[in-house]
Design a protein around this motif. Structure first.
Motif, PDB file in Angstrom:
ATOM      1  N   GLU A 443       0.762  -1.107   0.033  1.00  0.00           N
ATOM      2  CA  GLU A 443       0.062   0.156   0.079  1.00  0.00           C
ATOM      3  C   GLU A 443       0.885   1.467   0.048  1.00  0.00           C
ATOM      4  N   ASN A 444       2.034   1.238  -0.278  1.00  0.00           N
ATOM      5  CA  ASN A 444       3.152   2.264  -0.196  1.00  0.00           C
ATOM      6  C   ASN A 444       3.900   2.495  -1.472  1.00  0.00           C
ATOM      7  N   GLY A 445       3.537   2.021  -2.545  1.00  0.00           N
ATOM      8  CA  GLY A 445       4.180   2.490  -3.825  1.00  0.00           C
ATOM      9  C   GLY A 445       5.417   1.317  -4.187  1.00  0.00           C
ATOM     10  N   HIS A 446       5.218   0.249  -3.765  1.00  0.00           N
ATOM     11  CA  HIS A 446       6.369  -0.864  -3.824  1.00  0.00           C
ATOM     12  C   HIS A 446       5.716  -2.059  -4.477  1.00  0.00           C
ATOM     13  N   VAL A 447       6.496  -2.855  -5.038  1.00  0.00           N
ATOM     14  CA  VAL A 447       5.988  -3.966  -5.849  1.00  0.00           C
ATOM     15  C   VAL A 447       7.320  -5.130  -5.695  1.00  0.00           C
ATOM     16  N   GLY A 448       7.001  -6.317  -5.663  1.00  0.00           N
ATOM     17  CA  GLY A 448       7.827  -7.586  -5.890  1.00  0.00           C
ATOM     18  C   GLY A 448       7.454  -8.300  -6.983  1.00  0.00           C
ATOM     19  N   THR A 449       8.264  -8.881  -7.793  1.00  0.00           N
ATOM     20  CA  THR A 449       7.981  -9.525  -9.133  1.00  0.00           C
ATOM     21  C   THR A 449       8.342 -10.927  -8.950  1.00  0.00           C
ATOM     22  N   ALA A 450       7.898 -11.766 -10.060  1.00  0.00           N
ATOM     23  CA  ALA A 450       8.242 -13.006 -10.430  1.00  0.00           C
ATOM     24  C   ALA A 450       7.474 -13.396 -11.579  1.00  0.00           C
TER      25      ALA A 450
END
Length: 474
Positions: A443-450
């Motif tokens: 909810e704070n402008g971050h992302v993890g990816t796969a």
């Protein structure tokens, strides 16, 4: 002078010891280096010249090479890219690298407002025939003269970088490097205040050629990914005796990883990318400060290169209606590398993704229309609520080379409001090569990816017709 045999042996031993340890302690004093103890004008010289330029120089000191700006030591904590600059400055970055000079004035002004500097890139051809073409050479001289006239005194200018990886596609020739040296001399005549480098794809022969044909350069920029740990040893065994900057680095390149049976590279999840950034910065950059005067991490932004996430430290084109760019965990890693502290709120931790409980290195092949289940292993360091966005894409059919433009593949489906770390979906009806992505948002402008590549084939035997090489930056 005649010495007794015993004294001769002692003299030779002492000479070898001084040679070996003298070079190790102060590599910039190699007798064949052509380097001076100080390279570039000093602050008093600049003041006397009445210029607004901030002086930058590289000096040879007892501990090795040291970059100075305005008379103070300056270690490059840099980004490759021209977006999200305020976030870079907040994270502790102090410099920006460009690959060309098309927007030099704008990026220099923006950098000055953030107390950052710019390594201004000057694009050079990768075609070896251009360096034998008088018209091309004159055009580059003219372009460079205009660039110097416009920006050589800008306070945010750190140095000039001639070319990017001209050695990668055939221009690693004596003619090319002699012309690079000619341009370096032109810069130094017009702008004695800033160092000049050239950037290469990591390789021994290019360094040998620079030592032989481009001695005017103050330093060399080296782009290295999975081979970053080998760079220092490689440099130390060449004729090149000067300092270097790691001008691109980050995760393993797509040419350096395992591929599927049909030839597609397997991308690590974002948690693994954090490991790469922490370990490589500590062990392969900071540990070589006697010769490495800084680095530029790649890429502070987003680009499509085999996937839209591979090198991207931001995701700027999320599926759905998300309007703002979100930062990947590698931004957190660089905040830690540059400042020694983690940011107050961190990106989600994404460790792995599977299709039907199978990882990408198992060469997943599905039947047309076959139902499958994708799962992602994710958590948040700050216990933020997480949202899962999924995107199914075709694999790219047009591939860039050496970082050149690559069009983004077609999107077949996306699910933007996932509340669970799993997705039930059906494989496309048409045989081919596909890749499923997951973006795990806090909810704070971050992302993890796969992501996981998979093939669709009625026979489950899809193979690569033209498997791409696993060596070389392609």
């Amino acid at each position: 002078m005649h010495l007794a045999p015993k004294k001769q042996r002692l003299f030779v031993t002492l000479a070898l010891t001084l040679f070996i340890f003298g070079r190790a302690a102060a590599p910039c004093f190699g007798s064949d280096s052509g380097l001076l103890p100080s390279r570039g004008m000093q602050p008093a010289d600049i003041a006397a010249a009445g210029t607004t330029a901030v002086p930058v120089s590289i000096r040879c000191e007892e501990a090795g090479f040291q970059l100075y700006r305005a008379g103070e030591p300056y270690y490059i904590k840099g980004i490759g890219g021209q977006k999200h600059l305020a976030m870079a400055a907040d994270a502790g970055a102090n410099s920006i690298r460009t690959w060309n000079a098309r927007q030099a004035g704008s990026i220099l002004d923006r950098a000055q407002g953030l107390d950052m500097t710019v390594m201004v890139g000057i694009w050079l051809s990768h075609d070896p025939s251009d360096y034998r073409d008088p018209a091309y050479r004159q055009r580059k001289r003219d372009d460079l003269s205009r660039l110097l006239a416009a920006h050589r005194n800008h306070p945010a200018l750190l140095m000039w970088a001639l070319g990017n990886e001209i050695n990668l596609q055939g221009a690693d020739t004596p003619e090319a490097w002699r012309f690079v040296d000619e341009l370096a001399q032109l810069i130094k005549r017009r702008d004695p205040h800033h160092p000049v480098i050239s950037v290469i794809a990591s390789g021994r022969q290019a360094l040998e050629n620079i030592a032989a044909y481009a001695p005017t350069l103050d330093a060399v920029g080296i782009n290295a990914y999975g081979t970053l740990s080998d760079v220092r040893a490689m440099i130390d065994t060449t004729a090149y005796q000067g300092p270097y900057i790691v001008t691109e680095w980050g995760v393993n390149g797509h040419w350096e990883v395992r591929r599927t049976d049909w030839g597609r590279p397997i991308e690590p999840a974002s948690a693994k990318k954090v490991e790469y950034h922490i370990k490589r910065y500590r062990e392969n950059i900071l540990s070589n400060r006697d010769r490495c005067i800084g680095s530029y991490v790649f890429l502070w932004g987003q680009k499509q290169e085999r996937t839209p996430t591979w090198y991207s430290m931001f995701i700027e084109n999320l599926p759905g209606d998300d309007p703002l760019a979100v930062a990947c965990p590698t931004v957190d890693a660089m905040h830690f590398n540059w400042s020694g502290l983690w940011p107050a709120n961190r990106a989600p931790f994404v460790a792995a993704m599977t299709i039907n409980d199978t990882t990408a290195d198992s060469d997943i092949t599905l039947m047309p229309g076959e139902a499958f289940v994708a799962r992602v292993a994710a958590a948040d360091p700050d216990n933020d609520n997480l949202r899962y966005v999924w995107e199914l894409m075709t694999e790219p059919s047009v591939l860039g080379r050496g970082g050149s433009y690559e069009p983004r593949p077609d999107v077949l489906e996306n699910i933007t409001d996932g509340k669970r770390p799993m997705l039930e979906l059906s494989a496309p009806a048409q045989s081919g090569e596909y890749r499923l992505f997951v973006y795990v948002l806090d909810e704070n402008g971050h992302v993890g990816t796969a992501n996981v590549p998979f093939a669709v084939s009625p026979s489950h035997t899809l193979k690569a017709e033209n498997r791409h090489s696993t060596t070389g930056n392609s």
